[in-house]
Motif scaffolding. Structure first.
Motif, mmCIF file in Angstrom:
data_model
loop_
_atom_site.group_PDB
_atom_site.id
_atom_site.type_symbol
_atom_site.label_atom_id
_atom_site.label_comp_id
_atom_site.label_asym_id
_atom_site.label_seq_id
_atom_site.Cartn_x
_atom_site.Cartn_y
_atom_site.Cartn_z
ATOM 1 N N GLN A 47 1.042 -1.370 0.095
ATOM 2 C CA GLN A 47 -0.029 0.104 -0.126
ATOM 3 C C GLN A 47 1.006 0.865 0.435
ATOM 4 O OE1 GLN A 47 -2.809 -0.407 3.436
ATOM 5 N NE2 GLN A 47 -4.407 -1.201 1.820
ATOM 6 N N ASP B 139 -5.183 -0.847 -3.542
ATOM 7 C CA ASP B 139 -6.379 0.090 -4.396
ATOM 8 C C ASP B 139 -5.232 0.029 -5.910
ATOM 9 O OD1 ASP B 139 -8.310 0.838 -6.830
ATOM 10 O OD2 ASP B 139 -8.600 1.874 -4.582
ATOM 11 N N LYS C 78 -2.045 -8.746 -5.334
ATOM 12 C CA LYS C 78 -3.116 -8.027 -3.941
ATOM 13 C C LYS C 78 -4.524 -7.254 -4.698
ATOM 14 C CE LYS C 78 -0.176 -7.624 -0.180
ATOM 15 N NZ LYS C 78 -0.583 -7.549 0.743
ATOM 16 N N ALA C 79 -3.913 -6.439 -5.832
ATOM 17 C CA ALA C 79 -5.072 -5.669 -6.653
ATOM 18 C C ALA C 79 -6.265 -6.493 -6.879
ATOM 19 C CB ALA C 79 -4.114 -5.155 -7.517
ATOM 20 N N MET C 80 -6.096 -8.025 -7.398
ATOM 21 C CA MET C 80 -6.991 -8.532 -8.448
ATOM 22 C C MET C 80 -7.898 -9.452 -6.812
ATOM 23 S SD MET C 80 -5.347 -10.286 -11.269
ATOM 24 C CE MET C 80 -6.591 -11.525 -11.475
ATOM 25 N N LYS C 81 -7.279 -9.038 -5.359
ATOM 26 C CA LYS C 81 -7.823 -10.131 -4.340
ATOM 27 C C LYS C 81 -8.135 -8.894 -4.129
ATOM 28 C CE LYS C 81 -5.340 -13.753 -4.198
ATOM 29 N NZ LYS C 81 -3.946 -14.675 -2.822
ATOM 30 N N GLY C 82 -7.740 -7.454 -4.334
ATOM 31 C CA GLY C 82 -9.016 -5.819 -3.236
ATOM 32 C C GLY C 82 -7.657 -5.835 -2.021
ATOM 33 N N HIS C 83 -6.883 -5.703 -2.043
ATOM 34 C CA HIS C 83 -6.255 -6.072 -0.696
ATOM 35 C C HIS C 83 -5.417 -4.792 -1.135
ATOM 36 C CE1 HIS C 83 -6.181 -10.366 0.130
ATOM 37 N NE2 HIS C 83 -7.182 -9.595 0.566
#
Length: 601
Positions: free
Chosen positions: A14, A433, A426-431
């Protein structure tokens, strides 16, 4: 407690899309009294037991490595990360990284033995073992009574670790497994008491881990010690298993879980490897500075020549950046572990999740710091001149020892691709943005840039704005590449590696600036002018790398108006309003180094 930590800690990856305040990062200046005492104890051990014996390590004195490991065990250094319930000191993750940092500066031979034992030799049992396995093996490993080794790599299975051919066959009565296969590049093999061995059961998709005690009468044999470029006194052998009998209860975790164990062990190993490259840099810089002050040419100490001063400044800057990023990530991991424990999760599971959360940062650090230690030792040789090429000085062994750091714990090429790949997942899992910020970057490219004169009167105001823009540059390149190639992006390794270099520089530069901003607020700007200079110098060089790698990526997959727009955006995102005087920055840094005659930051 957990809620407070959750608010202040940026989750793994992040940092790219979330602003971090300097107050929320941990720095070496934040070491508490216990950590300072631990650091000083480790340095005393290194200066007394390891540094004076460098020549013996270079002459392949394997017995000295084993003897030194036992002394480290007697002093408790092998048990820092081990829970108290299993004979360890049960210290936090920062302490673990700190010990790995300062115990690794004298010789890569001991550093490798230490890292292999405390990390991949012990940690898989503490994190994945049953209670019975932990009670049986971990206390012996924590004390140094036993030493551990890790058998994953095979002749045909290196980076592709899950393709190993070693087989494990269950007996008819279900009581034992018979393991047969060949492992290579096994650190500590010559004096270990047990192995963590990965083998495949039947036609399983994934390998399985086993705890195997080392006994020659149980079908275990070894090749001769490998003769290596560096880490010469680190025992490295091939290990052969010929129907080696292993009790069924010695399976580590569940069947088919070996690949997961191996990958999580590597995540921890990567940040510890970065730490293990830090004190090596400090010692090279200190020796190079002292030599430059002593070496006279043209009736002048060579430390007064600009060419040498430039090298010293860059060496110190990279080391300072490495410290900044490594301890930032270490504390983030520790805080995540603490938060998970506060939720009622076991320490074992909390540590697994904590490290896994920051796998991206671990890969970034592994690449950045391993390459910095190689560059540092190379410049150290150059400063020594002809003497640097001689075995009579510490520079050539430092250079040789540094070379392996770019290979083990996953090659730097693998880690570059992993860092971007894990971020996308991580982006695909929504962790994380990425889509929202990437969309805003695209809109910004289509908009009219502001021509207002910004207020950069506060310390690092412009530098932090530049870091924000470097993040936009990455999002622009990575986002466009994902749109262009979709799930086939993995096949475009050169683009992934270029994007990774951009990501690495963002994290390293931001960490350095945040550390220095925090220090300046505490000590006052006047007292930390050299650190301010290093933060600005590192960012300046990071901007160059982002510019180069961004351009390389854009022209490789974009054409026509799209390409022109993205290159224009790249120029906008890498623009300075007030370009720093790089020569003056280096002079500020080197003047302090030369005056102190050592790395002093």
């Amino acid at each position: 407690m957990a809620d407070t930590i959750e608010k202040n800690v940026t989750r793994g990856g992040q940092f790219l899309v979330k602003e971090t305040k300097c107050e929320d990062v941990f720095t070496p200046e934040d070491f508490n009294e216990e950590q300072l005492m631990m650091r000083d104890s480790v340095k005393e051990f290194v200066d007394k037991e390891l540094w004076p014996n460098k020549d013996r390590f270079e002459k392949k004195d394997y017995a000295l490595t084993e003897e030194s490991m036992r002394k480290a065990g007697d002093l408790g250094f092998l048990s820092v990360a081990v829970p108290e319930a299993y004979g360890g000191m049960g210290m936090g993750f920062v302490n673990t990284v700190l010990v790995c940092d300062y115990i690794s500066g004298a010789t890569g031979s001991f550093s490798t033995a230490f890292g292999a034992h405390t990390g991949i030799g012990t940690m898989p049992i503490t994190l994945y073992g049953t209670e019975e396995q932990k009670q049986k093996y971990v206390p012996k490993l924590a004390s140094g009574e036993w030493f551990g080794a890790y058998c994953l790599t095979e002749p045909g299975a290196g980076s592709d670790a899950n393709s190993g051919k070693t087989k494990a066959v269950l007996s008819e009565d279900g009581k034992t497994y018979s393991i047969t296969g060949q492992k290579m590049w096994i650190s500590n093999a010559g004096f270990c008491s047990m192995f963590i061995v990965f083998a495949r059961i039947g036609d399983d998709k994934n390998i399985t881990g086993f705890i195997v005690e080392n006994a020659a009468d149980n079908g275990i044999s070894m090749g001769e010690e490998e003769h290596k470029l560096g880490i010469r006194a680190s025992s490295t052998r091939q290990v052969f298993f010929n129907e080696t009998k292993v009790p069924a209860e010695n399976m580590l975790s569940e069947r088919g879980n070996g690949f997961k164990i191996a990958m999580n062990a590597l995540n921890v190993g990567r940040i510890k490897l970065a730490a293990a490259c830090l004190d090596a840099q400090r010692r090279v810089i200190t020796n190079a500075t002292a030599y430059a002050n002593e070496r006279m040419q043209f009736n002048t100490a060579i430390s007064q020549f600009g060419a040498i001063r430039s090298k010293l400044a860059d060496m110190a800057t990279n080391c300072y950046a490495g410290e900044s990023a490594t301890y930032r990530a270490a504390k983030d991991i520790e805080d995540r572990i603490t938060a998970r424990e506060a939720e009622g999760i076991s320490h074992q599971e909390a540590e697994l999740k904590g490290v896994e959360e920051y796998a991206i940062e671990c890969s970034i650090l592994k690449v950045a710091v391993s390459e910095d230690v190689q560059s540092c030792s190379d410049e150290g040789i150059q400063i020594y001149g002809g003497m640097g090429f001689s075995e009579d000085t510490p520079m050539e062994s430092a250079w040789r020892d540094a070379r392996i750091a770019r290979i083990y714990e996953g090659t730097n090429e693998i880690n570059r691709m992993l860092s971007v790949g894990m971020l996308i997942k991580k982006a695909m899992k929504g962790h994380v943005d990425l889509l929202g910020p990437a969309t805003k970057v695209g809109e910004e490219l289509l908009g009219i840039p502001s021509f207002d004169t910004p207020d950069y009167s506060e310390l690092f105001a412009e530098e932090k704005e530049i870091v924000k823009n470097l993040k936009k540059a990455f999002l622009m390149v990575a986002g466009s590449a994902i749109q262009k190639f979709g799930t086939d992006l993995d096949a475009h390794q050169q683009i992934l590696m270029a994007a990774s270099d951009m990501l690495i520089e963002v994290y390293m530069a931001e960490s350095t600036i945040l550390r220095t901003e925090k220090l300046a607020k505490k000590e006052g700007e006047a007292k930390v002018q050299e650190q301010i200079a290093m933060a600005k110098l590192y960012l300046y060089q990071a901007v160059d790398i982002v510019t180069q790698k961004g351009k390389e990526s854009v022209i490789s997959f974009a054409e026509g108006d799209e390409q022109r727009m993205m290159l224009m955006g790249l120029r906008r995102f890498t623009k300075y309003s007030n370009m720093p005087n790089v020569v003056a920055l280096r002079e500020t840094i080197t003047s302090k180094l030369v005056a102190e005659n050592q790395y002093c930051f």
